[in-house]
Each structure stands twice: as C-alpha cells, then as structure tokens.
Enzyme design. Structure first.
Site, short mmCIF file in Angstrom:
data_model
loop_
_atom_site.label_atom_id
_atom_site.label_comp_id
_atom_site.label_asym_id
_atom_site.label_seq_id
_atom_site.Cartn_x
_atom_site.Cartn_y
_atom_site.Cartn_z
N TYR A 1 -5.83 10.93 4.36
CA TYR A 1 -4.46 11.24 3.94
C TYR A 1 -4.47 12.03 2.63
O TYR A 1 -5.53 12.44 2.15
CB TYR A 1 -3.63 9.95 3.88
CG TYR A 1 -3.59 9.29 5.24
CD1 TYR A 1 -2.99 9.95 6.32
CD2 TYR A 1 -4.22 8.09 5.49
CE1 TYR A 1 -2.99 9.39 7.60
CE2 TYR A 1 -4.22 7.52 6.76
CZ TYR A 1 -3.60 8.19 7.81
OH TYR A 1 -3.61 7.64 9.07
N GLN B 1 0.84 -1.19 0.00
CA GLN B 1 0.00 0.00 0.00
C GLN B 1 0.89 1.25 0.00
O GLN B 1 1.70 1.45 0.92
CB GLN B 1 -0.92 0.03 1.22
CG GLN B 1 -1.97 1.14 1.06
CD GLN B 1 -2.73 1.46 2.32
OE1 GLN B 1 -2.12 1.69 3.37
NE2 GLN B 1 -4.04 1.47 2.25
N GLY C 1 -9.05 -7.02 9.28
CA GLY C 1 -7.92 -6.26 9.81
C GLY C 1 -7.43 -6.84 11.12
O GLY C 1 -6.61 -7.76 11.15
N ARG C 2 -7.98 -6.32 12.21
CA ARG C 2 -7.48 -6.72 13.52
C ARG C 2 -7.45 -8.23 13.75
O ARG C 2 -6.50 -8.72 14.37
CB ARG C 2 -8.27 -5.99 14.61
CG ARG C 2 -7.91 -4.50 14.60
CD ARG C 2 -8.62 -3.72 15.67
NE ARG C 2 -8.09 -2.36 15.67
CZ ARG C 2 -7.83 -1.66 16.78
NH1 ARG C 2 -8.08 -2.15 17.96
NH2 ARG C 2 -7.32 -0.44 16.68
N ARG D 1 -7.70 2.17 -2.61
CA ARG D 1 -8.52 2.15 -1.40
C ARG D 1 -9.20 3.50 -1.20
O ARG D 1 -8.56 4.56 -1.31
CB ARG D 1 -7.65 1.86 -0.18
CG ARG D 1 -8.49 1.57 1.04
CD ARG D 1 -7.63 1.32 2.26
NE ARG D 1 -8.31 0.43 3.17
CZ ARG D 1 -8.10 0.39 4.48
NH1 ARG D 1 -7.20 1.17 5.03
NH2 ARG D 1 -8.76 -0.44 5.25
C1 8OZ Z 1 -3.62 3.46 12.22
C2 8OZ Z 1 -2.57 4.20 12.73
C3 8OZ Z 1 -1.81 4.98 11.89
C4 8OZ Z 1 -2.09 5.00 10.53
C5 8OZ Z 1 -4.81 4.36 8.05
C6 8OZ Z 1 -2.45 4.20 7.67
O1 8OZ Z 1 -5.73 4.61 8.82
C7 8OZ Z 1 -3.42 4.27 8.56
C8 8OZ Z 1 -3.15 4.26 10.02
C9 8OZ Z 1 -3.91 3.48 10.87
O2 8OZ Z 1 -5.02 4.20 6.84
#
Ligand code: 8OZ
Length: 363
Positions: free
Chosen positions: A181, A100, A317-318, A228
């Site tokens: 982001y 990613q 995920g988790r 994503r």
């Molecule tokens: C959790 C902590 C820091 C970054 C995301 C890359 O939420 C992250 C991330 C997740 O996509």
C-alpha cells in the site's frame, strides 16, 4: 522459559496486555453506510477481546485512501462515532485495541474514488494486481504520481485520523506500512521512481513512512504508536531491490522515534515464511522497543521464538476469525474451529460473529 509466558501479561509501553497474543489486522469488507464500522463490528471485536491486543482491520484515513469495497474509514463524524461502539465493546471485556490506519495508494480503482479520479501513488506505475470492487475482483486502475506539494496533505490525513482514533477511545494506532500500500509503495523501488526528496536513496524512500509515523506519534504519543512492515512481501505486486539495508535503516529510525512496536510480516504475507532471504533478527536488534512477529505463527512456533528471545508479541490472523476465544483454546489445547473461506470478505453475520466459543468460555 516455559510455554506459560505467552499467556502472561506484557507491558506494551503504558498499556498492560493480558497476554502476548495479538489479533492481526484482518480486512472483512463489512463496513456499513458511509463506510462506518458495520452493524456487527462491535460484537465481532468484543467477542475477541481476550486477545492481548486487537489490531483492527485496515481503516482509511480519508476518502482518497480507499481501495476496496466496504472497508471502513475514520475521517467522518459518523465513522468516528461508529468506532466508539467497538472500543467500548472491547474495553468492557478488558481488552485492548489499536486501529490500523491505511492509505492504499495505487491499489485502488476509479469506481471507488472520489470523482472517479485516478488513484495516487509515488510514481505512475500500475500494479499487476486486482482489487475487490463492484462485487468482484478487477484490475487496479492506472495511478498518477503525487505532486511534491500534495505529500504534506497525506501526512496530515494520517495525523487527523490518529487524533480521531484517540478521541474515540482506541488504546493506540498502527501505521500500515506494509503489503504493497501507499507507504510501502514509497519504500520499495519497484513502485517508486521519484527523483525528488521522496525517491531514490534509502533515506528518501523511507521519508514518507517516517514523516507519517512522527506526525501520528505526536498525536497519540510514540508509546501508543506501532508500525507494520513487510520487507520481503510482494503483496500488491511490489518489489524491492535492497530490502535489508532499506529496512535496517527504517528499524533504526523508528526506534529513534520511540515507536512502541514494530509489527513485522516475516516472509510473504499470508504465505511462506522463507519466501526470500532476509535477516529479521537484524530488525529486532536495531529496534529497541517491542517486536511483534507475524506470519504463519502457531502455538509451537510462537513458543519457540519466544523462548529464543526472537520476538515479544505474536500475531495470529485467520485463527482469530474462526475462534473468538483463540487465546483460551491455545492455552487449554482445545481444538480450533475451521475457517470458512467463503465468508472472509463481505456479507453479514455469517462467518463473522457466529463462530462458536467453547461452552465455558466468556468470549
Ligand atoms: C486482504 C484483503 C484486502 C486487504 C492487507 C489490508 O493485506 C489488507 C488486505 C488484506 O494489509
């Protein structure tokens, strides 16, 4: 359809996946010296190779792209070589792995940034968010707006990182267009007040994501490029006034680019699936290739959505953090190991490579 189909092979473009269960990208903050993959990364990913597909933790495309302590990169020779151990470990166990690619944009802190400079963003709007830096959570720094002539450099950094990914044996690349982001900061008008070709209209706000995706796809092949998205997530303290038409447009454009999958965080990232009204089926119907559904899936929900034809692949995920052999456990109905939240971010082997597999598993 029966429950079995989740555990049967799936052809993701040219890549045969052993099953439809995908290990979601998971930030673990355990990168080593020079932000190369950490000492235990190959073991960690190798243990999880029975996933149909692994998507790595978010990985910086450049030094400028970092926003958290100890997250890995894919832009120096040392980092590139470090990832080879990971791809080898996964392939040796018959797994598939995409990396990613990530630029955090405004979710960063001057202490992490080259020369202590301000983070870059579409607009100089500070997020009401914290990031993990200097071993603690701190408010993100005030960003500066990228100049129009800096934008091609961002696209080029994504392209170069994609080339690095293919050189080091990844099966493909996921563009991180989600979770508040940089690419999502351009998409969502709560973070983007630009008045040039990258702000304002739906088309303009989607432009950077589409340019980046096209550049990445040119390197890797669209059939090895996924994207994503998180249309209604407010992760990273972001908002969007018009997510449905915005993301309907994006799904259509990504489909036209021939991207192999759309990875969709349905609802609030890591939170409620029904956090805001949104028609995810509309994205699926506009995107002709694989739909990878994400957010709060368990076996029951994945089976239900698969049999309704609502998605092709399902991200977990988790549960993958605490169960290296998650696929075997789901298939056999074995109990799952509990997750230790204290070892999620940072640290070493504990909570990373020491979760036990079932006695007869080969994880
Ligand atoms: C959790 C902590 C820091 C970054 C995301 C890359 O939420 C992250 C991330 C997740 O996509």
């Amino acid at each position: 359809m029966t429950d079995k189909t989740l555990f049967e092979p799936y052809d993701l473009g040219p890549i045969r996946l052993a099953n439809r269960i995908v290990m979601a990208p998971l930030t673990r903050n355990r990168a080593g010296t020079g932000l190369m993959p950490g000492e235990y990364a190959a073991t960690y990913y190798g243990q999880r190779a029975s996933a149909g597909l692994i998507i790595t933790e978010a990985t910086q495309i450049s030094a400028d792209a970092q926003g958290y302590q100890d997250t890995p990169g894919l832009y120096t020779q040392q980092q590139i070589e470090g990832w080879r151990k990971v791809t080898d470990a996964v392939h040796a166990r018959g797994g598939r792995i995409f990396v990613q690619l990530w630029h955090v944009g405004r979710i960063s802190h001057v202490d992490l940034r080259p020369g202590g400079t301000a983070p870059v963003a579409p607009s100089a709007i500070r997020a009401a968010a914290k990031t993990f830096v200097n071993n603690g959570f701190h408010d993100v720094s005030e960003p500066r707006a990228l100049a129009l002539d800096e934008i091609p450099g961002i696209v080029e950094d994504f392209r170069r990182a994609a080339a690095n990914a293919m050189a080091v044996g990844f099966d493909g690349v996921e563009v991180h267009g989600a979770n508040g982001y940089l690419l999502e900061q351009f998409i969502k008008d709560g973070a983007n007040t630009r008045t040039d070709a990258y702000g304002g209209s739906i088309e303009n706000r989607a432009r950077l994501l589409l340019e980046v995706t096209a550049a990445v796809a040119k390197e890797t092949g669209a059939e090895r490029t996924g994207v994503r998205l998180s249309p209604v997530s407010s992760a990273g303290a972001i908002s969007c006034s018009d997510p449905q038409p915005q993301y309907d447009y994006i799904a259509e454009q990504l489909s036209a680019l021939g991207v192999v999958y759309l990875h969709v965080v349905e609802g609030a990232t890591g939170g409620p699936r029904d956090s805001a009204p949104f028609d995810f089926d509309s994205l699926r119907s506009r995107f002709k290739n694989t739909y990878l559904a994400n957010n709060g899936y368990d076996l029951e929900l994945a089976n239900a959505r698969l049999s309704e034809g609502k998605a092709d692949l399902f991200a977990f995920g988790r549960p993958f953090i605490s169960n290296p052999d998650l696929v075997e456990r789901l298939e056999t109905g074995a109990p799952l190991n509990a997750l230790d939240p204290a070892t999620l971010y940072g640290g070493g082997a504990k909570g990373y490579i020491d979760y036990p597999a079932l006695a007869n598993s080969n994880a």
